[in-house]
Motif scaffolding. Structure first.
Motif, PDB file in Angstrom:
ATOM      1  N   HIS A 121      -2.771 -10.407   2.977  1.00  0.00           N
ATOM      2  CA  HIS A 121      -1.668  -9.394   3.304  1.00  0.00           C
ATOM      3  C   HIS A 121      -0.410  -9.770   3.929  1.00  0.00           C
ATOM      4  O   HIS A 121       0.588  -9.060   4.195  1.00  0.00           O
ATOM      5  CB  HIS A 121      -2.267  -8.726   4.516  1.00  0.00           C
ATOM      6  CG  HIS A 121      -3.613  -7.849   4.082  1.00  0.00           C
ATOM      7  ND1 HIS A 121      -4.712  -7.564   4.856  1.00  0.00           N
ATOM      8  CD2 HIS A 121      -4.117  -7.269   2.900  1.00  0.00           C
ATOM      9  CE1 HIS A 121      -5.713  -6.725   4.441  1.00  0.00           C
ATOM     10  NE2 HIS A 121      -5.112  -6.680   3.147  1.00  0.00           N
ATOM     11  N   ASN A 138       1.575   0.818  -4.467  1.00  0.00           N
ATOM     12  CA  ASN A 138       0.907   0.349  -3.437  1.00  0.00           C
ATOM     13  C   ASN A 138       1.923  -0.897  -2.910  1.00  0.00           C
ATOM     14  O   ASN A 138       2.832  -1.183  -3.507  1.00  0.00           O
ATOM     15  CB  ASN A 138      -0.254  -0.458  -4.058  1.00  0.00           C
ATOM     16  CG  ASN A 138      -1.295   0.307  -4.641  1.00  0.00           C
ATOM     17  OD1 ASN A 138      -1.755   1.371  -3.744  1.00  0.00           O
ATOM     18  ND2 ASN A 138      -1.791   0.155  -5.691  1.00  0.00           N
ATOM     19  N   LYS A 186      -9.766   1.647   7.417  1.00  0.00           N
ATOM     20  CA  LYS A 186      -8.298   1.597   7.209  1.00  0.00           C
ATOM     21  C   LYS A 186      -7.493   0.615   7.423  1.00  0.00           C
ATOM     22  O   LYS A 186      -6.595   0.264   6.342  1.00  0.00           O
ATOM     23  CB  LYS A 186      -7.702   2.970   8.070  1.00  0.00           C
ATOM     24  CG  LYS A 186      -5.948   3.112   7.892  1.00  0.00           C
ATOM     25  CD  LYS A 186      -5.737   4.349   8.898  1.00  0.00           C
ATOM     26  CE  LYS A 186      -4.459   4.419   8.496  1.00  0.00           C
ATOM     27  NZ  LYS A 186      -3.998   5.806   9.246  1.00  0.00           N
ATOM     28  N   HIS A 189      -7.119  -2.124   4.706  1.00  0.00           N
ATOM     29  CA  HIS A 189      -6.024  -2.115   3.473  1.00  0.00           C
ATOM     30  C   HIS A 189      -4.798  -1.341   3.735  1.00  0.00           C
ATOM     31  O   HIS A 189      -3.967  -1.264   2.959  1.00  0.00           O
ATOM     32  CB  HIS A 189      -6.592  -1.282   2.343  1.00  0.00           C
ATOM     33  CG  HIS A 189      -7.122   0.143   2.616  1.00  0.00           C
ATOM     34  ND1 HIS A 189      -6.312   1.195   2.147  1.00  0.00           N
ATOM     35  CD2 HIS A 189      -8.101   0.739   3.193  1.00  0.00           C
ATOM     36  CE1 HIS A 189      -6.748   2.257   2.610  1.00  0.00           C
ATOM     37  NE2 HIS A 189      -7.964   2.131   3.147  1.00  0.00           N
ATOM     38  N   GLU A 190      -4.665  -1.071   5.075  1.00  0.00           N
ATOM     39  CA  GLU A 190      -3.308  -0.265   5.476  1.00  0.00           C
ATOM     40  C   GLU A 190      -2.827  -0.801   6.951  1.00  0.00           C
ATOM     41  O   GLU A 190      -3.421  -0.882   7.820  1.00  0.00           O
ATOM     42  CB  GLU A 190      -3.831   1.297   5.579  1.00  0.00           C
ATOM     43  CG  GLU A 190      -2.492   2.104   5.831  1.00  0.00           C
ATOM     44  CD  GLU A 190      -2.717   3.559   5.833  1.00  0.00           C
ATOM     45  OE1 GLU A 190      -2.402   4.334   6.395  1.00  0.00           O
ATOM     46  OE2 GLU A 190      -3.840   4.030   5.113  1.00  0.00           O
ATOM     47  N   SER A 191      -1.621  -1.048   6.855  1.00  0.00           N
ATOM     48  CA  SER A 191      -0.860  -1.423   8.123  1.00  0.00           C
ATOM     49  C   SER A 191       0.788  -1.213   7.969  1.00  0.00           C
ATOM     50  O   SER A 191       1.025  -0.926   6.767  1.00  0.00           O
ATOM     51  CB  SER A 191      -1.266  -2.614   8.700  1.00  0.00           C
ATOM     52  OG  SER A 191      -0.411  -3.563   7.835  1.00  0.00           O
ATOM     53  N   LYS A 192       1.353  -1.609   8.806  1.00  0.00           N
ATOM     54  CA  LYS A 192       2.872  -1.536   8.504  1.00  0.00           C
ATOM     55  C   LYS A 192       3.379  -2.496   7.483  1.00  0.00           C
ATOM     56  O   LYS A 192       4.403  -2.207   6.798  1.00  0.00           O
ATOM     57  CB  LYS A 192       3.655  -1.962   9.893  1.00  0.00           C
ATOM     58  CG  LYS A 192       3.572  -0.980  11.029  1.00  0.00           C
ATOM     59  CD  LYS A 192       4.229  -1.385  12.239  1.00  0.00           C
ATOM     60  CE  LYS A 192       4.117  -0.239  13.248  1.00  0.00           C
ATOM     61  NZ  LYS A 192       4.828  -0.723  14.424  1.00  0.00           N
ATOM     62  N   ASN A 195      -0.101  -1.570   2.460  1.00  0.00           N
ATOM     63  CA  ASN A 195      -0.998  -0.351   2.194  1.00  0.00           C
ATOM     64  C   ASN A 195      -1.037  -0.024   0.826  1.00  0.00           C
ATOM     65  O   ASN A 195      -0.135   0.345  -0.215  1.00  0.00           O
ATOM     66  CB  ASN A 195       0.294   1.006   2.559  1.00  0.00           C
ATOM     67  CG  ASN A 195      -0.551   2.288   2.512  1.00  0.00           C
ATOM     68  OD1 ASN A 195      -1.665   2.542   1.992  1.00  0.00           O
ATOM     69  ND2 ASN A 195       0.189   3.422   3.031  1.00  0.00           N
ATOM     70  N   TYR A 196      -2.437  -0.376   0.396  1.00  0.00           N
ATOM     71  CA  TYR A 196      -2.808  -0.135  -1.118  1.00  0.00           C
ATOM     72  C   TYR A 196      -3.967   0.736  -1.153  1.00  0.00           C
ATOM     73  O   TYR A 196      -4.929   1.051  -0.054  1.00  0.00           O
ATOM     74  CB  TYR A 196      -2.837  -1.469  -1.667  1.00  0.00           C
ATOM     75  CG  TYR A 196      -3.968  -2.464  -1.067  1.00  0.00           C
ATOM     76  CD1 TYR A 196      -5.077  -2.525  -1.236  1.00  0.00           C
ATOM     77  CD2 TYR A 196      -3.479  -3.265  -0.083  1.00  0.00           C
ATOM     78  CE1 TYR A 196      -6.185  -3.348  -0.718  1.00  0.00           C
ATOM     79  CE2 TYR A 196      -4.406  -4.156   0.729  1.00  0.00           C
ATOM     80  CZ  TYR A 196      -5.635  -4.289   0.189  1.00  0.00           C
ATOM     81  OH  TYR A 196      -6.657  -5.063   0.964  1.00  0.00           O
TER      82      TYR A 196
END
Length: 379
Positions: A121, A138, A186, A189-192, A195-196
């Motif tokens: 990431h 993404n 979440k 696969h997702e943060s600031k 995000n995909y």
């Protein structure tokens, strides 16, 4: 007349000798000064000079790093061309791991053995080929490549700690948050920063390490994370670990223990070094198991200790699950465990508490790490 001449000659000889002696004195003085300078230089090399020599080392390394960076930037062009030629980007296999359980070794070993990029990431701008799906909406994950690596065609192994839980935060707050499986997923696969689409993830590898060794490894990693707070205060020893855990328990686990410890286990909790770290370890794997089950994709449980017990079979199994091809020798594995850091009372108490926190799936994964007698006590 002759007598006068003889006196003049003697006077000249005397003056010559004086001049010669004066010259020798000057020479000796100069030699003495040179000697003193030499001695001073030798002392400097033994003292301050060592620091000066050390200070020059980064200059050389900086030059090497600059060469390496330039080579990698040139390689990026090749990676970008390969990306453009790929009809479809590789699908993602998540390497799900609680921090300090062997993630870096696993990714590096796969890179070395397959000569294919892995992913994470983190994005090192300017030295990596970028996102796995560069033409989509993404953001991430991002390739992590060595100079002799190529982009994988089918699957790429991508690091994901999901919700890693901080080392220095109140344990009761972690318990009170009651993080749902949806929130945990979440974070996978997702943060600031990334995000995909989770649908890109087609497989999961769950990395598991002995909880006792994992807690000690997190203590060791704190020397990097909290340099100012650790340097000169703690040492990477049994004593240093227990000093740190005593502070950690007092600071982060002594408040509102009833939130995460059953009343019948309160006395046991007092015997466990770094109590909160064990709670976070179990909570993380509970949530990871729920997430893997909900995703419904093929999954593999990889035990860090299996690298040590049977490296060939373990690594071959991982290569097979990744559907990759081994073309080179992997990174050598160096075994680290810390059985001496916990006495029998601490192990017994930690085992019973972990059993009370763990889901059935998590407990089945960690049963191998505890004594069979302690398991019967915990049941």
């Amino acid at each position: 007349m002759l007598a006068t001449i003889d006196v003049q000659r003697r006077l000249i000889d005397t003056i010559g000798r004086l001049v010669l002696m004066s010259g020798l004195v000057v020479i000796f003085i100069c030699l003495g000064a040179v000697r003193l300078q030499t001695m001073g230089a030798q002392q400097a090399r033994r003292g301050v000079g060592e620091n000066q020599l050390k200070s020059r080392t980064p200059v050389v390394l900086k030059d090497d790093d600059e060469v390496h960076r330039n080579q990698k930037q040139e390689k990026v062009v090749e990676w970008k061309n390969q990306q453009r030629l790929q009809k479809h980007p590789p699908e993602i296999i998540h390497l799900m791991s609680f921090p300090n359980s062997g993630t870096t070794y696993t990714l590096t070993a796969i890179q070395k053995a397959t000569r294919e990029c892995t992913a994470s990431h983190s994005y090192h701008i300017g030295v990596e080929p970028g996102e796995i799906s560069p033409n989509s909406r993404n953001k991430g994950p991002y390739y992590d490549c060595e100079l002799d690596s190529w982009l994988p065609e089918k699957y790429v192994l991508s690091k994901s700690h999901c919700q890693p839980f901080c080392k220095q935060c109140n344990t009761y707050q972690v318990a009170e948050e009651q993080i749902s499986q949806e929130i945990f997923q979440k974070h996978c696969h997702e943060s600031k920063k990334f995000n995909y689409d989770l649908n890109l993830v087609k497989k999961n590898v769950q990395l598991v390490r002995n909880p006792f060794d994992n807690v000690v490894a997190r203590f060791h990693s704190s020397f990097k994370t909290y340099q100012e707070g650790f340097t000169g205060i703690y040492e990477k020893t049994y004593e240093g670990f227990h000093q740190y855990c005593a502070w950690h328990n007092k600071e982060f686990s002594s408040k509102h223990t009833s939130v995460f410890v059953l009343p019948k286990h309160e006395e046991l909790a007092l015997k466990v070094p770094c109590l909160g770290e064990f709670f976070k370890y179990i909570a993380w794997h509970n949530l990871a198991n729920m997430t893997i089950e909900k995703m419904g994709v093929p999954s593999m449980t990889l035990h860090y200790e299996d690298y040590h017990e049977d490296f060939h079979e373990t690594f071959s199994g991982l290569i097979s699950f990744l559907e990759a091809k081994q073309v080179s020798e992997p990174l050598p594995f160096f075994w680290h465990d810390y059985p001496e850091y916990f006495d029998e009372d601490a192990r017994n108490a930690a085992t019973i508490l972990m059993k009370s926190w763990a889901s059935h799936e998590t407990w089945d994964m960690i049963r191998r790490y505890v004594d069979s007698n302690l398991i019967s006590d915990a049941d």
